[in-house]
Design a protein around this motif. Structure first.
Motif, short mmCIF file in Angstrom:
data_model
loop_
_atom_site.label_atom_id
_atom_site.label_comp_id
_atom_site.label_asym_id
_atom_site.label_seq_id
_atom_site.Cartn_x
_atom_site.Cartn_y
_atom_site.Cartn_z
N ARG A 102 -6.32 -15.80 -29.71
CA ARG A 102 -6.43 -13.74 -30.46
C ARG A 102 -5.09 -13.73 -32.44
NH1 ARG A 102 -2.21 -11.11 -28.35
NH2 ARG A 102 -1.34 -12.10 -26.75
N VAL A 103 -5.05 -12.69 -32.52
CA VAL A 103 -3.97 -12.31 -33.34
C VAL A 103 -3.24 -11.28 -33.22
CG1 VAL A 103 -3.03 -12.56 -36.12
CG2 VAL A 103 -5.46 -13.60 -35.66
N ASP A 104 -1.91 -11.73 -33.59
CA ASP A 104 -0.53 -9.95 -32.81
C ASP A 104 -0.18 -10.12 -33.93
OD1 ASP A 104 0.78 -8.35 -31.98
OD2 ASP A 104 1.78 -9.57 -30.72
N LEU A 105 -0.59 -8.79 -34.51
CA LEU A 105 0.39 -8.25 -36.28
C LEU A 105 1.00 -7.70 -35.81
CD1 LEU A 105 -3.11 -7.54 -37.43
CD2 LEU A 105 -2.39 -8.69 -37.96
N THR A 149 5.84 -10.48 -40.10
CA THR A 149 5.19 -11.38 -39.51
C THR A 149 3.68 -11.43 -39.07
OG1 THR A 149 6.30 -10.30 -37.82
CG2 THR A 149 7.60 -12.22 -39.66
N ILE A 150 3.10 -12.31 -38.51
CA ILE A 150 2.05 -12.18 -37.79
C ILE A 150 1.32 -13.38 -37.07
CG2 ILE A 150 0.57 -11.63 -39.13
CD1 ILE A 150 -0.97 -14.23 -39.27
N SER A 151 1.51 -13.40 -34.83
CA SER A 151 2.12 -14.43 -34.79
C SER A 151 0.52 -14.18 -34.14
CB SER A 151 2.54 -14.17 -33.34
OG SER A 151 4.12 -13.70 -33.07
N LEU A 152 0.12 -15.90 -34.11
CA LEU A 152 -0.75 -16.66 -33.58
C LEU A 152 -0.87 -17.09 -32.35
CD1 LEU A 152 -1.59 -16.12 -36.86
CD2 LEU A 152 -2.22 -18.91 -36.56
N HIS A 153 -1.81 -16.70 -31.40
CA HIS A 153 -2.06 -17.15 -29.89
C HIS A 153 -3.04 -18.62 -29.72
CE1 HIS A 153 0.95 -13.81 -28.55
NE2 HIS A 153 0.32 -13.70 -29.18
N LEU A 154 -2.70 -19.78 -29.39
CA LEU A 154 -3.57 -20.26 -29.30
C LEU A 154 -3.90 -20.97 -28.51
CD1 LEU A 154 -1.22 -22.51 -31.80
CD2 LEU A 154 -2.84 -21.70 -32.55
N LYS A 179 5.13 -19.18 -44.31
CA LYS A 179 6.14 -20.22 -43.53
C LYS A 179 5.67 -19.57 -42.03
CE LYS A 179 11.13 -18.50 -42.83
NZ LYS A 179 12.08 -18.88 -43.34
N ALA A 180 6.32 -20.91 -41.19
CA ALA A 180 6.15 -21.00 -39.93
C ALA A 180 7.67 -20.36 -39.56
CB ALA A 180 5.83 -22.38 -39.71
N SER A 181 7.83 -19.36 -38.58
CA SER A 181 9.02 -18.96 -38.73
C SER A 181 9.74 -19.53 -37.12
CB SER A 181 9.25 -17.74 -38.66
OG SER A 181 8.04 -16.65 -38.52
N SER A 182 8.23 -19.77 -36.31
CA SER A 182 8.58 -19.97 -35.24
C SER A 182 7.72 -20.69 -34.44
CB SER A 182 8.86 -19.10 -34.23
OG SER A 182 8.68 -18.83 -33.06
N ARG A 183 7.80 -21.21 -33.42
CA ARG A 183 6.63 -22.25 -33.09
C ARG A 183 7.30 -22.78 -31.75
NH1 ARG A 183 6.70 -25.20 -37.92
NH2 ARG A 183 8.57 -25.75 -37.39
N THR A 184 6.44 -21.99 -30.25
CA THR A 184 6.42 -22.11 -28.84
C THR A 184 5.48 -22.29 -28.49
OG1 THR A 184 6.21 -19.77 -29.12
CG2 THR A 184 8.71 -20.90 -29.06
N ALA A 185 5.89 -22.86 -27.38
CA ALA A 185 4.14 -22.97 -26.55
C ALA A 185 3.02 -22.44 -26.74
CB ALA A 185 4.19 -23.63 -25.27
N GLY A 186 1.90 -22.59 -27.27
CA GLY A 186 1.08 -21.54 -27.28
C GLY A 186 0.96 -20.81 -28.57
N VAL A 187 1.73 -20.27 -28.88
CA VAL A 187 2.65 -19.88 -30.19
C VAL A 187 2.81 -19.78 -31.23
CG1 VAL A 187 3.51 -17.10 -30.83
CG2 VAL A 187 2.08 -18.06 -28.34
N LEU A 188 2.07 -19.09 -32.59
CA LEU A 188 2.69 -19.80 -34.13
C LEU A 188 2.43 -18.75 -34.51
CD1 LEU A 188 2.96 -21.68 -36.37
CD2 LEU A 188 0.76 -21.67 -36.83
N THR A 189 4.53 -17.94 -34.92
CA THR A 189 5.05 -17.19 -35.66
C THR A 189 4.83 -17.86 -37.39
OG1 THR A 189 5.75 -16.32 -33.70
CG2 THR A 189 6.28 -15.26 -35.68
N LEU A 190 4.40 -16.39 -37.52
CA LEU A 190 4.08 -16.56 -39.93
C LEU A 190 5.07 -15.74 -40.02
CD1 LEU A 190 0.39 -18.11 -40.52
CD2 LEU A 190 2.50 -19.35 -39.79
N SER A 191 5.46 -15.90 -41.17
CA SER A 191 6.27 -15.37 -41.66
C SER A 191 5.44 -15.10 -43.41
CB SER A 191 7.73 -15.49 -42.51
OG SER A 191 8.65 -15.48 -41.08
N ILE A 192 4.62 -14.03 -43.86
CA ILE A 192 4.32 -13.67 -44.54
C ILE A 192 5.15 -12.67 -46.38
CG2 ILE A 192 1.69 -12.86 -45.82
CD1 ILE A 192 0.47 -13.83 -43.50
N SER A 193 4.82 -13.35 -46.92
CA SER A 193 5.14 -12.56 -48.15
C SER A 193 4.26 -11.96 -49.22
CB SER A 193 6.65 -12.87 -48.78
OG SER A 193 5.91 -13.87 -49.91
N SER A 194 4.94 -10.97 -49.49
CA SER A 194 3.76 -10.40 -50.21
C SER A 194 4.28 -9.82 -52.07
CB SER A 194 2.86 -9.11 -50.47
OG SER A 194 3.78 -8.17 -50.05
N ALA A 195 3.34 -10.36 -53.24
CA ALA A 195 3.74 -10.40 -54.38
C ALA A 195 4.41 -8.22 -54.58
CB ALA A 195 2.58 -10.68 -55.33
#
Length: 324
Positions: A9-12, A40-45, A91-107
């Protein structure tokens, strides 16, 4: 080939993003962010992990019915170890067990409106990450609506009520741009004709959008009337853009009736909701001055009763803050 990431799942990250982007007025079900600023968005894996420098992850952001990189309605960018807020990036701003947090910028010049995010992994099926709404950003120096004045930002963007001055009278008005459901109505209005003949990509230009909104409000939202208004609402009785926009959304027809200050006030609400700093002003410079004496004259007798007909009048317009 197994996927690098098996996304459950994805947490916005609504609460964090809405606070950082001055959009904590919005509904928690939808993410509202401002262009030219990181969110940021968090990908739960279920399984997998991202190895920087080894794995290739690509993000795609799309807006409109026929997104294309040519007109800016599709942006494709890789997740990397750095991020440039002057363009789309991640970019990957955080990596923990089972979760990847991405920082996203828009133009900071990207089209505004409803976007869909996708994740692409090399040789794997595309994964839909979610949807968000992108707004203009008057807090971002790279955005053409940037306004470097906190007091004016409070008045021109965040203030939901105010006064409309009619010569020596101050009429209270509720702009209500952040009241529940109003931003959705404003986006629906823009969606009638996303950017005229220029297409959805043109919503990146706030000058064009302000002109477009003026036409849309006159054509679709309010019916102008300076004569008999008995079959509708007398323009002088309106005190809120919210009621007008809600009625338009519910009835799907022109709201009866409006005059210049009503049109300007509704336009102000829509513009502020989208992130364009603005206010309603009396426009003396192009007022209807019939005798050319550069004044707007009203004639009364000693008892204060009108004593002479005059067609002099002032107009109300929207003053937008856009760095052209």
């Amino acid at each position: 080939m197994s996927p690098v990431l098996d996304v459950n799942r994805v947490d916005l990250d609504h609460a964090i993003n809405h606070k950082d982007h001055q959009t904590d007025f919005s509904e928690p079900e939808c993410l509202f962010v401002r262009r030219g600023q990181i969110f940021t968005i968090s990908l739960h894996l279920n399984s997998g992990q991202y190895n920087e420098g080894k794995d290739t992850l690509t993000i795609t952001a799309e807006i409109g019915a026929q997104p294309s990189e040519n007109d800016g309605t599709r942006a494709v960018f890789r997740v990397s170890d750095t991020i440039d807020e002057a363009s789309w990036g991640a970019k990957a701003s955080s990596r923990t067990a089972g979760v990847l947090t991405l920082s996203i910028s828009s133009a900071p010049s990207a089209p505004i409106g409803h976007y869909t995010l996708f994740l692409d992994q090399e040789g794997q099926r595309q994964v839909k990450l979610g949807q968000f709404v992108l707004l203009y950003n008057p807090w971002c120096p790279r955005d053409s609506v940037y306004l470097d004045d906190e007091d004016k930002l409070e008045e021109y963007v965040l203030s939901q009520d105010g006064l409309i001055y009619v010569i020596n009278l101050a009429l209270p008005w509720i702009f209500g741009q952040f009241q529940q459901g109003i931003l959705d109505i404003c986006l629906k209005l823009l969606g009638i004709d996303p950017a005229g003949v220029q297409g959805c990509g043109a919503t990146g230009n706030p000058v064009y959008v302000t002109r477009l909104l003026s036409g849309l409000i006159h054509k679709h939202v309010l019916w102008g009337n300076w004569n008999d208004t008995s079959d509708g609402v007398n323009p002088e009785e309106w005190q809120s853009s919210v009621e007008i926009l809600q009625r338009w959304d519910m009835e799907k027809s022109l709201v009866r009736y409006g005059q210049c200050w009503v049109f300007a006030a509704v336009n102000c609400t829509v513009s502020r909701a989208l992130g364009i700093p603005c206010r309603v002003i009396i426009n003396f410079d192009s007022a209807h001055d019939t005798d050319g004496n550069l004044t707007i004259d009203k004639y009364v007798d000693k008892y204060g009763r009108p004593s002479k007909e005059t067609r002099d009048s002032t107009w109300f317009v929207l003053q937008s803050w856009i760095n052209r």
